[in-house]
Design a protein around this motif. Sequence first.
Motif, mmCIF file in Angstrom:
data_model
loop_
_atom_site.group_PDB
_atom_site.id
_atom_site.type_symbol
_atom_site.label_atom_id
_atom_site.label_comp_id
_atom_site.label_asym_id
_atom_site.label_seq_id
_atom_site.Cartn_x
_atom_site.Cartn_y
_atom_site.Cartn_z
ATOM 1 N N UNK A 248 0.808 -1.220 0.000
ATOM 2 C CA UNK A 248 0.000 0.000 0.000
ATOM 3 C C UNK A 248 0.845 1.275 0.000
ATOM 4 N N UNK A 249 2.170 1.135 0.081
ATOM 5 C CA UNK A 249 3.028 2.322 0.107
ATOM 6 C C UNK A 249 4.093 2.230 -0.981
ATOM 7 N N UNK A 250 4.305 3.355 -1.645
ATOM 8 C CA UNK A 250 5.391 3.489 -2.608
ATOM 9 C C UNK A 250 5.771 4.961 -2.627
ATOM 10 N N UNK A 251 6.943 5.274 -2.101
ATOM 11 C CA UNK A 251 7.350 6.670 -1.967
ATOM 12 C C UNK A 251 8.571 7.045 -2.791
ATOM 13 N N UNK A 252 9.285 6.048 -3.299
ATOM 14 C CA UNK A 252 10.460 6.324 -4.133
ATOM 15 C C UNK A 252 10.459 5.365 -5.320
ATOM 16 N N UNK A 253 10.366 5.916 -6.502
ATOM 17 C CA UNK A 253 10.355 5.083 -7.706
ATOM 18 C C UNK A 253 10.564 5.964 -8.927
#
Length: 338
Positions: free
Chosen positions: A147-152
Amino acid sequence: MAIKHLRVAFASQYQPGQPARMQAGAPLQEPGGDYEMLHKQMKRLFNSKPGKKYGRFSEDIGENPFSAWLKDYLEDKQTFASLTDRLFGQWQELLNGAQEEFSGHLMLVHEALADGEVAYLLILESDSALRFDGNQALDSTDVLSLSRLNLAVRIELDDWLSGNTSENYLTLVHGRGTGEAGELFIRLCGFTNQVDVEKETLTFLDAVEAFAKSSEPEEAGKVRARAYEFCKEQHALGEPVEISALSGYLDESQPERFREFASQTAEMPESGVLHPDHRKVKKLVRIAGSGGGMSVSFSSDLVNQAVYYDRDKDALTITRLPKALREQLQRYLEDRND
């Protein structure tokens, strides 16, 4: 969707000043199965992220060598394993000098799609979970966060390799609160920002609003609504707004009409592509404001139908109240009288 190559490494830096730990997995070719499912979920999070940035690779290859390594791999000058060995090594070096603690999985994915090839570089985060061990004693463990993605970062490989100088082929997710790790990740990617999203949002809004006003009064609201729908759909796909495609969507009978209008009335980019913030584009269909203990939001179509504004008195009159709001007001007044 088909993953051509994928590799993951876990990196941790728990004691600033000490060498970071790095544990790399094996490079996988066409892994399928659970890896496809995981990547699909990460792409869903990536596409839904607001506030993405758009740009290109830095030309300073000495400081940012990832683009050179990636190009060598795509030209079969080195293997995917060699590419990721170098990439993971650089990530470890960057973390060695970090002053903040960090832990997370770095994943590089090379994906083949029907309309081209892309690559994703992502930091996967973990959540803590409870379980019972073999002795039925409660134990804690870490599981991947879905549910989390902060760096991509996403790399449009075909656009990059085509050499088109007007293309912004990098899309970056850089969440708030990522701190030093976020800045190091940008250095690892070699990302440079080439797009002023705020400016392009204003350009988009001004062009659509001017076009709506130039249309017949009964069509103006439909123009705004369709423009917002198109922008929202593009955001869900993780794609920018192509003016020519929007033009055809707004008027199928005259698909070039909006594009020609916008090119004459607004400062459109040479590429014919805008990257508006879909949250702010919502202004096309909703009027909202808050302050002084009050928060008001309603569809712009309701102005002079169920919502009336008196400029002289600076007063707003609302008719046809929503049922839930009317009931709350009635209960409040009854309780107050009691």
